[in-house]
Design a protein around this motif. Structure first.
Motif, PDB file in Angstrom:
ATOM      1  N   PRO A  66      71.476  45.596 -22.219  1.00  0.00           N
ATOM      2  CA  PRO A  66      71.792  46.619 -20.949  1.00  0.00           C
ATOM      3  C   PRO A  66      72.769  45.885 -20.228  1.00  0.00           C
ATOM      4  O   PRO A  66      73.169  46.782 -19.050  1.00  0.00           O
ATOM      5  CB  PRO A  66      70.492  46.935 -20.302  1.00  0.00           C
ATOM      6  N   ASP A  67      72.987  44.676 -19.864  1.00  0.00           N
ATOM      7  CA  ASP A  67      73.685  43.992 -18.982  1.00  0.00           C
ATOM      8  C   ASP A  67      75.263  43.673 -19.722  1.00  0.00           C
ATOM      9  O   ASP A  67      76.052  43.251 -18.903  1.00  0.00           O
ATOM     10  CB  ASP A  67      73.255  42.649 -18.481  1.00  0.00           C
ATOM     11  N   ALA A  68      75.502  43.963 -20.804  1.00  0.00           N
ATOM     12  CA  ALA A  68      76.640  43.736 -21.542  1.00  0.00           C
ATOM     13  C   ALA A  68      77.710  44.731 -21.220  1.00  0.00           C
ATOM     14  O   ALA A  68      77.490  46.117 -20.830  1.00  0.00           O
ATOM     15  CB  ALA A  68      76.614  43.681 -22.815  1.00  0.00           C
ATOM     16  N   GLU A  69      79.108  44.425 -21.069  1.00  0.00           N
ATOM     17  CA  GLU A  69      80.171  45.291 -21.108  1.00  0.00           C
ATOM     18  C   GLU A  69      80.849  45.261 -22.625  1.00  0.00           C
ATOM     19  O   GLU A  69      80.873  43.918 -23.096  1.00  0.00           O
ATOM     20  CB  GLU A  69      81.198  44.861 -20.146  1.00  0.00           C
ATOM     21  N   VAL A  70      81.425  46.129 -23.065  1.00  0.00           N
ATOM     22  CA  VAL A  70      82.081  46.171 -24.425  1.00  0.00           C
ATOM     23  C   VAL A  70      83.547  46.352 -24.524  1.00  0.00           C
ATOM     24  O   VAL A  70      84.166  47.269 -23.726  1.00  0.00           O
ATOM     25  CB  VAL A  70      81.235  47.080 -25.515  1.00  0.00           C
TER      26      VAL A  70
END
Length: 279
Positions: A66-70
């Motif tokens: 949930p804290d990631a950017e893709v």
């Protein structure tokens, strides 16, 4: 006389995008099982999805971390457009960056990801060993690379179906394999040794088998129709008239032999994931 389901012969691009979307919908829980298995040491903040298609992996990874950017990379502007529209609809557009790029050409700046994900994309690359080395060099130290590959096209019917042409699907798949051997020679490769040769340490390999019943599942029906329509287009030159007629009867949604009316319709497929770490 055979029914020809003209309505189901889309352009290759549309079919490809539709199949990717349906694949994501029908096999969502299997994809979630793969992302849950990944041996990450801590949750990644920067994720790279190479050959992202319409975003099945992108959205599974956003849900898992949930804290990631893709950063989602693909050579198809249409796929990326669909992915972006989905990201907006799901309210996660601020966590997704799309990059139009051909992995066989020079790669643009893709940042310093902690996790790189490549699902059913590495076998399309002309020089996979070069691509694996490129991933190794761009991954953050200690970062993880997940290579997910499919065991060919999914199966939708039992081996003894349809009644008038048992083994039809096997013959379609054999014709496809012949076509793929020329166009996609790296399909079905063992990625473990290739990852090791590129400097990675392979930390795990896992095969997940999916068997999704089609009865009462409208998405499975659409997935089967679109997939078999695509297979028909590619396998037709290698099939005899009786097989083509049987395939057309399965694809004829108005006919009594339509695949949508079969109680034994299911999606059966396998995916193998290699998890490899950069030292």
């Amino acid at each position: 006389m055979a029914h020809t389901p003209h309505t189901h012969h889309h352009s290759h691009t549309t079919s490809q995008a539709e199949i990717l979307d349906l694949d994501a919908e029908v096999l969502a829980e299997h994809l979630a099982a793969i992302t849950a298995w990944l041996p990450v040491k801590e949750d990644p903040r920067q994720v790279l999805d190479l050959g992202c298609g319409t975003g099945a992996g992108t959205f599974a990874l956003l849900a898992r971390f949930p804290d990631a950017e893709v950063t989602a990379v693909d050579a198809s502007a249409d796929h990326l457009h669909r992915l972006q529209a989905k990201a907006e609809a799901l309210g996660v557009a601020d966590r997704v960056r799309v990059v139009l790029a051909d992995l066989d050409a020079d790669w643009p700046d893709l940042g310093r990801p902690d996790l790189v994900w490549a699902s059913a994309s590495m076998h399309h690359v002309a020089d996979p060993d070069r691509a694996l080395r490129a991933v190794h060099d761009l991954l953050a130290p200690g970062g993880l690379f997940a290579v997910v590959e499919l065991a060919g096209f999914p199966r939708f019917l039992p081996a003894d179906a349809p009644e008038e042409r048992p083994g039809l699907e096997n013959r379609c798949h054999a014709a496809l394999a012949h076509d793929h051997a020329d166009r996609v020679p790296h399909r079905g490769a063992d990625w473990g040794p290739k990852l090791t040769a590129a400097g990675f340490t392979v930390e795990g390999e896992r095969t997940i088998t999916a068997n999704v019943e089609g009865a009462g599942n409208e998405a499975v029906g659409r997935y089967a129709l679109t997939s078999l329509g695509l297979i028909r287009g590619k396998a037709a030159p290698a099939l005899n008239t009786a097989d083509l007629d049987a395939l057309d009867r399965l694809l004829d949604t108005d006919g009594p032999a339509s695949i949508l009316r079969r109680p034994d319709l299911a999606v059966r497929t396998e995916r193998t994931t290699w998890a490899a770490r950069r030292a």
